[in-house]
Design a protein around this motif. Sequence first.
Motif: not given
Lengths: 289, 271, 265
Positions: A105-129
């Motif tokens: 849970x903490x790991x998922x939250x930490x990475x999720x926040x870091x990825x979610x704050x940046x639109x470009x990064x989250x755009x790339x990581x969305x298909x991974x998820x």
Amino acid sequence: MTAITEFSIAVQKRVGRQRLLKAFKVLLGSVPFIFLIILWELNTQFVWFDPIEIPPLSDVWGAIFFLQSDCPGFVAAMQQHNDCNLTNNIMSSLGRVILAGVVGIPLGIAFGILAGMNRTISGYLEPVGIFMNSVSGIAWIPLAIVWFGVGWETTLFIMLNTIFWLIFFNTMMGVRAVPKVLVQGVQTLGGSYYDTIKHVYLPGAMPSVITGMRMSLGFGWRALIAAEMIGGDSGLGFMIFVSAVEFKTEEVFLGVILISLIYLISDRYMLVPLEKWTIERWGLVWKPT
Amino acid sequence: MTSIDLQQARLFKWKKFATEGAGRLIIFLVGSIILWWLISAFLIERPDRYLPSPLSVVLSSADMLYKGSLISFYSDTLIRLVIGGAVGIAIGIPVGLALGLNRFVADMFYPLMNFFQSVSGIAIFPVIVIWFGNSDTTVLIVILYTSFFPIAFNVLSGVRSVPVRYIQAARTLGASRFQVVRDVLLPGAMPSIAVGTRLSIGFAWRAVIAGEMLAGRPGLGNMIFSGQEFDNTAQILLGMVMIGVTWIVLDHFLLRPLESDTIERWGLVQR
Amino acid sequence: MSGEAKLIIQDLCHHYPDEYTGESVHALEGINLQVYENEFVAIVGPSGCGKTTLLNIVAGLLPYREGRAMVDGNEIHGPGPDRGVVFQEHAILPWRSVARNIGHGLELQRVPKEETRRRVQEYIDLVGLSGFEDRYPHELSGGMKQRVAVARTLCADPVIMLMDEPFAAVDAQTRITLQDELNRIVMATAKTILFITHSVEEAAFLGDRCIVFSRRPGQIKTEIKIDIPREERVWKDMASNPKFTNARDEILRLVRQEVTSDDEH
């Protein structure tokens, strides 16, 4: 007739109509359960189905004591004494859930926040998820066996893998949905980068994180049971699988009931109230599921 | 427009292509395949066993295609999904309707259904195996069981969400009880039926894989399981990719459009 | 207006690429503006004239390249507590109670708890939210949320308070009440304020000075001084005050010119 009506009115006045209705609902809901148990008992009497297919209720109850028969006592059970078969398996499954939760849970939250704050990064990581959540936890079991062998590492990995990706994805989506103006508001109050995470992104993603936790438990618990059956050497899933191979159907029934009860209790009485509380506190409308 | 402006516009177009829609997906796919290849080539000690390269996965798929086993595994799995899911949904819809129509019936059976919903299909698997052996029936029953609950619960809440005014309006037009169900409640519950269908198929998909693995019936689940037994990790990875991609395709091109179209067309609430 | 200039903007220009086409949009052109201590400056102009862009630059939310912008003699780099912002969408945090929202700025600046509590209470009383300290934003009306936002900004004690159409999202009746109250608050706290609005009435009612913007690229078209003491600025008297009506009609005429030339375009 009038006496009954008068009596019922008197009762309603004393106990309160709402409470009475609720009690009636509980009573009504228990009717099918009682009916099923009666049918079950009748089957024991008349043997429509063989005991190997449907064991008597008393045997299922007896399986608890059979499995724990050599257990020296409660303290020994808590210390996972070798002969406390049932409690050991329960604790083994629960321990994995808790360990995977504490790490995942903490790991998922930490990475999720870091990825979610940046639109470009989250755009790339969305298909991974999306992809990782599409390859269901169960499909990872063979690969996990190749990587870690049969045993607790494999089962823990399956649980951790399911939890991490669900929490990561939900947190990322939750963070992305946080209105930008809330972040700007905190920035103009003098909040640092770290402050925006702590005061805006994390609480803003909270309802979504908790929904992710409920999904994790739902999917993860199922995947864990399957993993214990296929690639484990302990736990409730392992127990019912071995018992089924040995045609000890009463132990299988006991295991199935325990698996469901553990899930039901942890979902209904821990996660649902938590979800309801956050969502209402956050000012959103909670819909029962 | 100056040349600097033109240059800027061109850069912007590239940036847009790389960060949106199809372009992003292509870059993501190529990137992850390269990453996978790099990890398998340089970081893993025995890649054949622990993480075969993308190339060996492709080769393994060519091999299985040639032998004909890949197509047959794939179609077995899909047929199971369709049959099990369809039967589960076909039972779930009327049960949900019956519960939604009558409060007494709903109060009576709701707790029972709630309990059995939390008894997951995977957990009852050993019981079903004792009853029916390691057969196709076992797998189908597990799929049917898992796909039944989401649709039934969704139809129930869908019927409940139809405004009473609509029912009253139909009644004043002289509709019979059956006509109310046919003309008001069923269409009103349509969006929930769509949502429930998607959920049900999602659960069924997991159940198919697990069922095939546990019962050892031919299919994708069994394919990845036997890959582990015969030390053929490329086959496991191939199976996993196929499981993931199939679900994404099914979900994004069939179930989600179905859901959103239904909600748009029948939806009482605009979302 | 005397006193030192708190906000100084010199030759500020701003371009940004359009979100869809990528073409450069010319938002601001050669802005020169000073806001003095205790002054209330209202910027009014047609929608899309770049006034919000200007505010975002001053708030530090938008980086700028051409020209200069200084607050209290310091060049603006990123957002900071010396410039408090009241956003149109009351940007208060839904998971914090009213009191915790208002005290948030002080909490972020690590002000001692006792001091925070005292100041929060002071501003809760000032904006008339006594008794609502422990409520959550979703339990409040739109007007009350905006009061919380104003109190939150004031409580952090900024050098200048920036307000971006703060009353645009509330109903007409509430808006009048909030405008009256803002006047009272300005008198009580003696703050320097830069206020963005598209409502001519609002600008004339609140501003010591009204800056009229032209349409895009946003330029300062005219500046109109409104010489009415704060104490006299109450809606029930203002409607008949000739100074107010004259200023309002003049601004209205200037803004309308911009809008109609936009139509011809």
